[in-house]
Design a protein around this motif. Structure first.
Motif, short mmCIF file in Angstrom:
data_model
loop_
_atom_site.label_atom_id
_atom_site.label_comp_id
_atom_site.label_asym_id
_atom_site.label_seq_id
_atom_site.Cartn_x
_atom_site.Cartn_y
_atom_site.Cartn_z
N ASN A 657 81.35 36.94 50.83
CA ASN A 657 80.51 35.86 51.36
C ASN A 657 81.19 35.13 52.51
O ASN A 657 80.54 34.72 53.47
N MET A 658 82.51 34.98 52.40
CA MET A 658 83.25 34.33 53.49
C MET A 658 83.13 35.15 54.78
O MET A 658 82.93 34.59 55.86
N MET A 659 83.26 36.49 54.68
CA MET A 659 83.14 37.32 55.88
C MET A 659 81.72 37.34 56.41
O MET A 659 81.50 37.41 57.63
N ILE A 660 80.72 37.29 55.51
CA ILE A 660 79.33 37.25 55.96
C ILE A 660 79.05 36.00 56.77
O ILE A 660 78.28 36.01 57.74
N GLN A 661 79.73 34.91 56.42
CA GLN A 661 79.56 33.65 57.15
C GLN A 661 80.43 33.58 58.40
O GLN A 661 80.48 32.54 59.05
N GLY A 662 81.10 34.68 58.75
CA GLY A 662 81.89 34.74 59.97
C GLY A 662 83.36 34.49 59.79
O GLY A 662 84.07 34.25 60.77
N GLY A 663 83.87 34.53 58.55
CA GLY A 663 85.29 34.30 58.31
C GLY A 663 86.16 35.46 58.75
O GLY A 663 85.69 36.59 58.97
N ASP A 664 87.45 35.19 58.88
CA ASP A 664 88.41 36.19 59.33
C ASP A 664 88.80 37.10 58.16
O ASP A 664 89.27 36.62 57.12
N PRO A 665 88.64 38.44 58.30
CA PRO A 665 89.00 39.34 57.20
C PRO A 665 90.49 39.64 57.11
O PRO A 665 90.90 40.38 56.21
N ALA A 666 91.30 39.07 58.00
CA ALA A 666 92.73 39.41 58.00
C ALA A 666 93.44 38.97 56.74
O ALA A 666 94.44 39.57 56.34
#
Length: 745
Positions: A657-666
């Motif tokens: 969900n964090m990545m779907i909202q534009g978060g950094d996957p690093a």
């Protein structure tokens, strides 16, 4: 999601001290509470801390403001608290904790850099001590130590040095007359002077004749003097691979690189008589008699007892020539592009380079070339990589071994030697292939000499046919990776994608996370690198168990990681095994997680099966506890002419969900496991059922990783080794039982 209410105490996030501003804010934030308590009953027990769980929107808004202004003033905090429905003190404490966390990350990164610098200085110190210990007198060749020496011994040493100089002069004259060098006799006559034989042999043989023939240079580089092997092996164990070339050596390797470039260009010509079709006409193999006639200089330096593996292949690649050359000349980009082929690559020294252009760049490199199996020994090579632009649209990059230089081990200890190999790259006109990254025609020449003894019996056919390290594998990997890069470009989403919006940040984040997952998987499947420790207490001899500590890598869970891998042969075509392992409907047959459902898919190429998928686990135990974080599986499957991969890792739903909202996957932690599917290298002798023993088979490698403790200081127990052995054994038995009849097990 994260807990935020009170400022984090010192040390909780790995920080020993706070900034002055943060300390003032902390005092001012707690001052009103102290005054209120002072006016009340002093006997009242301290109230229990209350924690507030922020929503994803609140965290996102505060993160966006933090990137612009890490220290907001009272007005900004008041405005943000009204928008988010929080108290100003909560906003203030969140920013204070965020600054503390950022400072902790920066300090960990700085400590990691300092740790590597200390290790590098320690290695250089050891090398310098070894050089001082083996120092020699330039006049007599004896040890450069202060001790009593008789007049007779000193006279004999000086006379021996004169005889060596005379032998070098005779060897140079013989090389001019007969066209070949005379083998040195230093190692047979003076074994007691092994510490000084390196400098004398290089300066005497190569330095006496700067315009020496290429055969003389090749013979010198492939046969180091005696007494250097122990020092070379010690340097080989050093992860820094410290190598410093003298001026004489640089001149020698420059001549060697030019000669190798000329050979590569000739071998890459389509009408070259050096290549003939294989018996099954599936590839081109080396016509060794014609090769000896055209290139006798490199044949003279051939290592005795080594077998030859030489193949050629060509095809179109979705990348222009200049970009591809940049990838090849950068070790980090080269490893990332060929993560299935190269486990480690370093540039030891840049010998020559032209300002503003890669043409003419010559560098000394070290690489570990792998086949993804615990049964295959990694091939270590020290080689020159030389790049040259021949025409406006044609580039050539050649590799050739330089074993025997100061600081490099001999070919015999490395078990392989790289003859002139590389790529000839030619840009194609845009009118023919209108691709966003351009298109180029690539001719791959792979020529390796190797010791056949360390090769495992299961891989004999694959190695001898060129499928493990040949030109087709390099070209197929390059074509697949360049095609996969086009999925990052806008407007190129495939029709078979589901559940992901094209050109969205979530799509880019999943692709980046999947790429890192696959790269980490390939790094841990082959022979163990310096970060892994092989354990000897495995229950089964055919399963290799390794362990390592994961501390400073933000993309992995912290703690003790245990890995197990094994390889088995299946009497099935590789395509059938690949289709079975990547299927969502058949996953429950070999995975204990139960039934899964594909909720998202991203295509990484035109071929069916080159996909990045997201699976939701439909297990009942995930609904028993509402507060438990649900887990999803991120899976990447890829296939080409050389083999296939199926790599997967569990990921928390909150991270998705964090990545779907534009978060950094690093900073999303993944611990990959998966399968490597390779052909066994044999050719089918009949067109009957593929389940018969004479049919083409599959070499299946199974690798799993588990986190056994979140504490890096924890001790490894035998129960953990038994558990991972049982896990991988059960997986193998389930796969074999589902794919093969009972009489084949």
């Amino acid at each position: 999601m994260q807990l935020e209410s009170k400022p984090a105490p010192d040390g909780e996030l790995g920080v020993k001290s706070k900034s002055k501003e943060d300390e003032n804010e902390s005092r001012s934030g707690s001052g009103s509470e102290n005054m209120g308590n002072a006016s009340g009953d002093e006997q009242e027990p301290p109230r229990k801390k209350r924690y507030h769980r922020h929503t994803a929107r609140q965290i996102q808004e505060m993160e966006s403001l933090f990137k612009e202004c890490p220290h907001p003033d009272d007005k900004q905090r008041q405005e943000l608290s009204r928008e988010l429905g929080l108290e100003p003190r909560q906003v203030k404490f969140w920013f204070q904790n965020r600054r503390t966390q950022l400072k902790a990350q920066q300090e960990r990164a700085e400590n990691n850099v300092l740790r590597h610098e200390v290790e590098k200085l320690r290695a250089e110190n050891i090398t310098m001590r070894e050089a001082i210990r083996n120092a020699s007198c330039p006049n007599c060749g004896g040890p450069a130590t202060l001790r009593e020496m008789s007049f007779e011994e000193q006279h004999l040493r000086i006379e021996n040095a004169c005889l060596k100089d005379e032998l070098d002069r005779v060897s140079a004259v013989a090389a001019k007359l007969f066209g070949r060098s005379v083998p040195p006799m230093v190692s047979q006559q003076a074994p007691q002077f092994s510490g000084s034989s390196l400098n004398l042999s290089i300066q005497g043989a190569a330095g006496s004749n700067p315009m020496s023939p290429p055969a003389q240079v090749a013979g010198l580089l492939s046969a180091p003097p005696s007494g250097v092997e122990e020092l070379s092996n010690a340097n080989n164990l050093n992860t820094n691979k410290s190598v410093v070339l003298s001026d004489v050596e640089k001149n020698s390797v420059l001549d060697l690189a030019v000669m190798a470039m000329d050979e590569l260009v000739q071998l890459a010509q389509p009408d070259s008589p050096v290549w003939i079709p294989s018996p099954d006409a599936s590839k081109e193999v080396l016509n060794y008699d014609e090769y000896v006639r055209q290139f006798p200089k490199f044949v003279e330096s051939k290592q005795y007892g080594f077998k030859t593996d030489a193949t050629r292949d060509d095809g179109l690649v979705m990348m222009n020539a200049a970009s591809l050359v940049e990838v090849l000349m950068d070790p980090a980009k080269w490893m990332e592009m060929f993560c299935t082929n190269v486990s480690k690559a370093l540039t030891l020294e840049v010998i020559s380079c032209a300002p503003g252009s890669l043409s003419g760049t010559l560098q000394l490199m070290y690489a570990e070339i792998q086949a993804l199996s615990p049964l295959m020994q990694t091939r270590e090579v020290y080689f020159l990589r030389y790049c040259k632009q021949h025409q406006d649209s044609t580039w050539a990059v050649v590799d050739v071994s330089v074993d025997g230089l100061h600081g490099t081990p001999s070919p015999a200890s490395l078990h392989c030697r790289r003859s002139p190999s590389g790529m000839l790259i030619q840009d194609m006109p845009d009118s023919i292939h209108d691709m966003p990254n351009g298109c180029s025609k690539v001719v791959v020449v792979e020529h390796m000499e190797y010791d056949d003894q360390p090769v495992h019996q299961l891989f004999k056919s694959l190695v001898s046919s060129g499928g493990a390290f040949g030109a087709r594998k390099w070209l197929a990997t390059l074509q697949r990776q360049c095609e996969a890069l086009t999925c990052y470009l806008p407007g190129l989403a495939s029709a078979r994608e589901i559940g992901v919006i094209p050109n969205s940040p979530a799509r880019q984040s999943l692709l980046k996370l999947s790429q890192r997952m696959t790269t980490n998987f390939c790094a841990g499947v082959g022979a163990p690198s310096s970060q892994w420790t092989t354990l000897s207490g495995s229950v089964h001899d055919d399963i290799r168990v390794m362990t390592r500590k994961s501390v400073d890598n933000p993309g992995e869970p912290h703690g003790i990681v245990l890995s197990a891998a094994t390889t088995l042969w299946l009497p099935l075509a590789p395509a059938r095994v690949f289709d079975y392992l990547r299927s969502e409907h058949l996953r429950s047959e070999w995975d204990n997680s139960g039934m899964v459902q594909e909720v998202a898919r991203i295509a990484k190429g035109q071929a069916t099966g080159n996909d990045v998928s997201l699976f939701r686990i439909d297990a009942l135990n995930q609904t028993l506890n509402a507060n438990q974080n649900q887990m999803l599986f991120l899976q990447e499957s890829c296939t080409d002419a050389s083999g296939s991969l199926v790599v997967y890792a569990p990921v928390e739903l909150t991270m998705i969900n964090m990545m779907i909202q534009g978060g950094d996957p690093a900073h999303v932690a993944v611990l990959p496991s998966g399968f490597v599917i390779l052909p066994d290298g044999s050719e089918p002798h009949s067109t009957t059922s593929i389940l018969q023993n004479d049919a083409t088979g599959t070499l299946l490698t199974v690798a799993v990783q588990i986190l056994i403790s979140t504490l890096p200081s924890a001790k490894l127990s035998l129960d953990s080794i038994v558990a991972i052995n049982t896990l991988i054994s059960n997986t193998v038995q389930k796969v074999k039982g589902a794919l093969t009849p009972s009489n084949e097990l």
